[in-house]
Design a protein around this motif. Structure first.
Motif, mmCIF file in Angstrom:
data_model
loop_
_atom_site.group_PDB
_atom_site.id
_atom_site.type_symbol
_atom_site.label_atom_id
_atom_site.label_comp_id
_atom_site.label_asym_id
_atom_site.label_seq_id
_atom_site.Cartn_x
_atom_site.Cartn_y
_atom_site.Cartn_z
ATOM 1 N N LEU A 123 0.829 -1.202 0.000
ATOM 2 C CA LEU A 123 0.000 0.000 0.000
ATOM 3 C C LEU A 123 0.865 1.255 0.000
ATOM 4 C CD1 LEU A 123 -2.801 1.329 0.218
ATOM 5 C CD2 LEU A 123 -2.587 1.148 2.712
ATOM 6 N N GLY A 124 1.932 1.230 0.782
ATOM 7 C CA GLY A 124 2.811 2.391 0.854
ATOM 8 C C GLY A 124 3.435 2.732 -0.485
ATOM 9 N N PHE A 125 3.974 1.742 -1.177
ATOM 10 C CA PHE A 125 4.613 2.007 -2.469
ATOM 11 C C PHE A 125 3.580 2.375 -3.529
ATOM 12 C CE2 PHE A 125 8.239 -0.263 -0.581
ATOM 13 C CZ PHE A 125 9.263 0.572 -0.994
ATOM 14 N N ASN A 126 2.399 1.794 -3.472
ATOM 15 C CA ASN A 126 1.359 2.166 -4.426
ATOM 16 C C ASN A 126 0.886 3.608 -4.205
ATOM 17 O OD1 ASN A 126 1.385 -0.275 -5.753
ATOM 18 N ND2 ASN A 126 -0.331 -1.134 -4.614
ATOM 19 N N LEU A 127 0.663 3.983 -2.953
ATOM 20 C CA LEU A 127 0.262 5.361 -2.662
ATOM 21 C C LEU A 127 1.367 6.346 -3.006
ATOM 22 C CD1 LEU A 127 -1.624 4.986 0.757
ATOM 23 C CD2 LEU A 127 -2.614 5.371 -1.506
ATOM 24 N N LEU A 128 2.606 5.943 -2.778
ATOM 25 C CA LEU A 128 3.735 6.800 -3.142
ATOM 26 C C LEU A 128 3.763 7.027 -4.645
ATOM 27 C CD1 LEU A 128 6.324 8.309 -2.397
ATOM 28 C CD2 LEU A 128 7.555 6.129 -2.561
ATOM 29 N N GLY A 129 3.561 5.954 -5.422
ATOM 30 C CA GLY A 129 3.531 6.092 -6.873
ATOM 31 C C GLY A 129 2.382 6.960 -7.341
ATOM 32 N N ASP A 130 1.192 6.759 -6.757
ATOM 33 C CA ASP A 130 0.036 7.581 -7.124
ATOM 34 C C ASP A 130 0.264 9.051 -6.767
ATOM 35 O OD1 ASP A 130 -1.286 5.397 -8.102
ATOM 36 O OD2 ASP A 130 -2.493 5.068 -6.292
ATOM 37 N N GLY A 131 0.847 9.262 -5.587
ATOM 38 C CA GLY A 131 1.108 10.634 -5.167
ATOM 39 C C GLY A 131 2.122 11.329 -6.055
ATOM 40 N N LEU A 132 3.177 10.622 -6.425
ATOM 41 C CA LEU A 132 4.178 11.198 -7.322
ATOM 42 C C LEU A 132 3.591 11.489 -8.695
ATOM 43 C CD1 LEU A 132 7.310 9.023 -6.466
ATOM 44 C CD2 LEU A 132 6.920 11.414 -5.867
ATOM 45 N N ARG A 133 2.736 10.586 -9.168
ATOM 46 C CA ARG A 133 2.093 10.810 -10.470
ATOM 47 C C ARG A 133 1.230 12.067 -10.436
ATOM 48 N NH1 ARG A 133 -2.553 6.927 -11.382
ATOM 49 N NH2 ARG A 133 -3.371 8.429 -9.890
ATOM 50 N N ASP A 134 0.435 12.215 -9.368
ATOM 51 C CA ASP A 134 -0.416 13.398 -9.248
ATOM 52 C C ASP A 134 0.413 14.672 -9.131
ATOM 53 O OD1 ASP A 134 -2.541 11.674 -9.287
ATOM 54 O OD2 ASP A 134 -2.813 11.656 -7.110
ATOM 55 N N LEU A 135 1.585 14.550 -8.497
ATOM 56 C CA LEU A 135 2.432 15.722 -8.283
ATOM 57 C C LEU A 135 3.191 16.124 -9.534
ATOM 58 C CD1 LEU A 135 3.360 17.630 -5.968
ATOM 59 C CD2 LEU A 135 5.307 16.092 -5.639
ATOM 60 N N LEU A 136 3.576 15.129 -10.350
ATOM 61 C CA LEU A 136 4.444 15.392 -11.486
ATOM 62 C C LEU A 136 3.716 15.522 -12.813
ATOM 63 C CD1 LEU A 136 7.319 12.886 -10.613
ATOM 64 C CD2 LEU A 136 7.292 15.355 -10.245
ATOM 65 N N ASP A 137 2.488 15.003 -12.896
ATOM 66 C CA ASP A 137 1.758 15.031 -14.166
ATOM 67 C C ASP A 137 1.159 16.428 -14.370
ATOM 68 O OD1 ASP A 137 0.063 14.712 -16.344
ATOM 69 O OD2 ASP A 137 -0.390 12.638 -15.814
ATOM 70 N N PRO A 138 1.624 17.173 -15.367
ATOM 71 C CA PRO A 138 1.113 18.529 -15.573
ATOM 72 C C PRO A 138 -0.372 18.575 -15.912
ATOM 73 C CG PRO A 138 2.451 17.833 -17.445
ATOM 74 C CD PRO A 138 2.615 16.798 -16.371
ATOM 75 N N ARG A 139 -0.886 17.534 -16.559
ATOM 76 C CA ARG A 139 -2.306 17.525 -16.909
ATOM 77 C C ARG A 139 -3.176 17.463 -15.658
ATOM 78 N NH1 ARG A 139 -2.064 12.495 -20.833
ATOM 79 N NH2 ARG A 139 -0.779 11.876 -19.051
ATOM 80 N N LEU A 140 -2.702 16.727 -14.640
ATOM 81 C CA LEU A 140 -3.453 16.666 -13.380
ATOM 82 C C LEU A 140 -3.359 17.995 -12.633
ATOM 83 C CD1 LEU A 140 -2.521 13.075 -12.180
ATOM 84 C CD2 LEU A 140 -4.658 13.831 -13.198
ATOM 85 N N LYS A 141 -2.248 18.664 -12.772
ATOM 86 C CA LYS A 141 -2.114 19.970 -12.112
ATOM 87 C C LYS A 141 -3.122 20.958 -12.680
ATOM 88 C CE LYS A 141 2.790 19.584 -10.911
ATOM 89 N NZ LYS A 141 4.147 20.154 -11.114
ATOM 90 N N GLU A 142 -3.338 20.894 -14.020
ATOM 91 C CA GLU A 142 -4.259 21.813 -14.649
ATOM 92 C C GLU A 142 -5.698 21.555 -14.204
ATOM 93 O OE1 GLU A 142 -3.663 21.295 -18.763
ATOM 94 O OE2 GLU A 142 -1.662 22.204 -18.804
ATOM 95 N N MET A 143 -6.009 20.323 -13.807
ATOM 96 C CA MET A 143 -7.370 19.960 -13.402
ATOM 97 C C MET A 143 -7.684 20.431 -11.989
ATOM 98 S SD MET A 143 -7.473 16.117 -15.022
ATOM 99 C CE MET A 143 -9.022 15.728 -14.228
ATOM 100 N N ARG A 144 -6.689 20.795 -11.217
ATOM 101 C CA ARG A 144 -6.926 21.187 -9.823
ATOM 102 C C ARG A 144 -7.481 22.601 -9.743
ATOM 103 N NH1 ARG A 144 -1.224 18.816 -7.362
ATOM 104 N NH2 ARG A 144 -1.665 16.654 -7.815
#
Length: 270
Positions: free
Chosen positions: A249-270
């Motif tokens: 769970l820790g590594f999966n959440l870490l990966g999801d969190g990094l993806r949300d932090l680094l993906d510019p398309r997700l940043k634009e949706m916030r």
């Protein structure tokens, strides 16, 4: 919520890593010494989580098992990245028939899961930690190849890459200067997710006796040893199960969190 995923992931991963590091220098008791006089002791001041069917302190075994699981995860993910990323970059840069051949090969590669590869390798060279590392790593190569190819295709469409190609810059230099730095974040996210998958795969292989050999403890082997006492002492299976669950769970959440932090398309949706 997205930032919370990253924070929880970091905390869980840090807890697993800290446990592994501490186990190198200290454990409450000997994690491999069999003691018939302390078999199936309940939790108490001497044995915080009790003892198993061999009289070994469960907490000590959990701590040392974290070390083995992390080591296998690091090597397996390293193998997958070293083999998969270059394949994906080449496929994304060259395109055409070469890309099709590489991608179809990865599709076939997906048909051989880590468990099947481990069985084949164990039959050929014997079950061991190295066998598990190689099997898990090879099984994860297609995921890295696909991610790297998708990122490379996107980078190659940029004007500055086209200018570099027109100026005569070699494909290798373009990959080093432009492609790899730009796809590094998504590769890091994939590595985090793959690490969780590697821990889960290693636990399954240990449970089946296809990974680290006794007396070295692993969470999967602890589950295997606990199945004899599943109805009389179910807590023996609970502790390694929780350890595996928290790590994955820790590594999966870490990966999801990094993806949300680094993906510019997700940043634009916030």
């Amino acid at each position: 919520m997205k930032r919370a995923n990253l924070v929880v992931g970091v905390v869980l991963v840090a807890l697993v890593v800290l446990t592994a590091v501490v186990s190198w220098v200290w454990t409450p008791h000997d994690p491999i010494r069999v003691n018939p006089a302390t078999v199936l002791r309940p939790p108490g001041s001497t044995y915080p989580l009790g003892t198993d069917g061999f009289g070994i302190d469960i907490l000590s075994r959990l701590m040392v098992s974290a070390r083995a699981c992390l080591l296998i995860g690091v090597i397996a993910v390293g193998i997958a990245a070293v083999l998969g990323v270059p394949l994906g970059v080449v496929a994304g840069q060259r395109g055409g028939w070469l890309s099709e051949v590489i991608m179809r090969a990865t599709d076939i590669w997906y048909a051989f899961p880590a468990l099947l590869l481990a069985i084949l390798l164990a039959a050929a060279v014997g079950a061991s930690t190295v066998t598990a590392m190689v099997a898990i790593g090879l099984a994860t190569v297609p995921a890295f190849a696909r991610i790297a190819r998708a990122g490379t295709v996107q980078v190659m469409s940029h004007d500055y890459v086209s200018a570099a190609r027109v100026s005569g810059t070699r494909p290798t230099m373009i990959a080093v200067r432009h492609v790899l730095p730009n796809i590094a974040p998504v590769i890091g996210v994939q590595a985090s997710v793959s690490f969780g998958i590697a821990i889960l795969a290693e636990a399954a292989l240990s449970y089946l006796g296809l990974s680290t050999r006794p007396p070295t403890p692993t969470w999967g082997r602890m589950l295997r040893d606990a199945q004899t006492y599943l109805f009389s002492n179910p807590e023996l299976a609970l502790w390694p199960g929780l350890a595996i669950g928290c790590a994955v769970l820790g590594f999966n959440l870490l990966g999801d969190g990094l993806r949300d932090l680094l993906d510019p398309r997700l940043k634009e949706m916030r």
